[in-house]
Scaffold this active site. Structure first.
Site, PDB file in Angstrom:
ATOM      1  N   CYS A 123      -2.229  -3.230   7.314  1.00  0.00           N
ATOM      2  CA  CYS A 123      -1.598  -3.158   8.816  1.00  0.00           C
ATOM      3  C   CYS A 123      -1.980  -1.472   9.352  1.00  0.00           C
ATOM      4  CB  CYS A 123       0.109  -3.107   8.673  1.00  0.00           C
ATOM      5  SG  CYS A 123       0.873  -1.684   7.901  1.00  0.00           S
ATOM      6  N   GLU A 137       0.921  -1.185  -0.157  1.00  0.00           N
ATOM      7  CA  GLU A 137       0.076  -0.109  -0.121  1.00  0.00           C
ATOM      8  C   GLU A 137       0.932   1.270   0.048  1.00  0.00           C
ATOM      9  OE1 GLU A 137      -0.088  -2.556   1.887  1.00  0.00           O
ATOM     10  OE2 GLU A 137      -2.241  -2.826   2.732  1.00  0.00           O
TER      11      GLU A 137
HETATM   12  N1  THU Z   1       2.464  -6.520   4.038  1.00  0.00           N
HETATM   13  C1  THU Z   1       1.879  -5.550   3.079  1.00  0.00           C
HETATM   14  O1  THU Z   1       2.522  -5.422   2.111  1.00  0.00           O
HETATM   15  N2  THU Z   1       0.708  -5.118   3.274  1.00  0.00           N
HETATM   16  C2  THU Z   1      -0.009  -5.498   3.993  1.00  0.00           C
HETATM   17  O2  THU Z   1      -1.504  -5.008   4.223  1.00  0.00           O
HETATM   18  C3  THU Z   1       0.264  -6.358   5.180  1.00  0.00           C
HETATM   19  C4  THU Z   1       1.494  -6.764   5.152  1.00  0.00           C
HETATM   20  C5  THU Z   1       3.680  -7.087   3.873  1.00  0.00           C
HETATM   21  C6  THU Z   1       4.736  -6.434   4.735  1.00  0.00           C
HETATM   22  C7  THU Z   1       5.743  -7.388   4.753  1.00  0.00           C
HETATM   23  O3  THU Z   1       6.529  -7.446   3.864  1.00  0.00           O
HETATM   24  C8  THU Z   1       4.795  -9.103   4.512  1.00  0.00           C
HETATM   25  O4  THU Z   1       3.661  -8.391   4.030  1.00  0.00           O
HETATM   26  C9  THU Z   1       4.511  -9.836   5.823  1.00  0.00           C
HETATM   27  O5  THU Z   1       4.070  -8.809   6.713  1.00  0.00           O
END
Ligand code: THU
Length: 129
Positions: A87, A56
């Protein structure tokens, strides 16, 4: 192809390019801005773990760099058993560039599974100082 289908395709394509050698959890995000343009991002991890960035964050950064200012729709995709939700930090990022009608779509391999808004994901958010 409608815009949601297009955004889902873009998010899946972005996820396929994710750099996630530590979590092995690939995420893609695709934004349609209120001026009708499309932007994508994927998660980009780092050996120094906190330096990694979410899909995002990448898509929103691309939107701002591309000259658009507000999110009309964002699709977040991951191929996971548990439907992905942004997150906390990314909820705040989405809030920064939302309008009241901004649509947040959460997707997996079965397609878009949930459509929601920032008020649901981040109620009572920090908006003024
Ligand atoms: N992650 C995202 O890119 N977006 C989200 O909405 C949740 C988590 C990524 C961060 C990290 O690289 C991986 O997912 C595991 O947490």
């Amino acid at each position: 192809m409608n815009n949601l289908t297009h955004l889902l395709t873009l998010a899946r394509e972005a996820a396929a390019k994710a750099y996630c050698p530590y979590s092995h959890f690939a995420v893609g995000a695709a934004v349609e801005s209120t001026d009708g343009r499309f932007y994508v991002g994927c998660n980009v991890e780092n050996i120094s773990y906190p330096v990694g960035t979410c899909a995002e964050a990448g898509a929103i950064a691309a939107m701002i760099a591309g000259g658009s200012t507000k999110i009309k729709t964002i699709v977040v995709y991951a191929s996971s058993a548990q439907l992905i939700t942004p997150c906390g930090a990314c909820r705040q990022r989405i809030a920064e560039f939302s309008v009241p009608e901004t649509l947040i779509c959460l997707a997996d391999d079965n397609g878009i599974r949930r459509q929601t808004g920032i008020q649901d994901l981040l109620p009572d958010s920090f908006t003024e100082f």
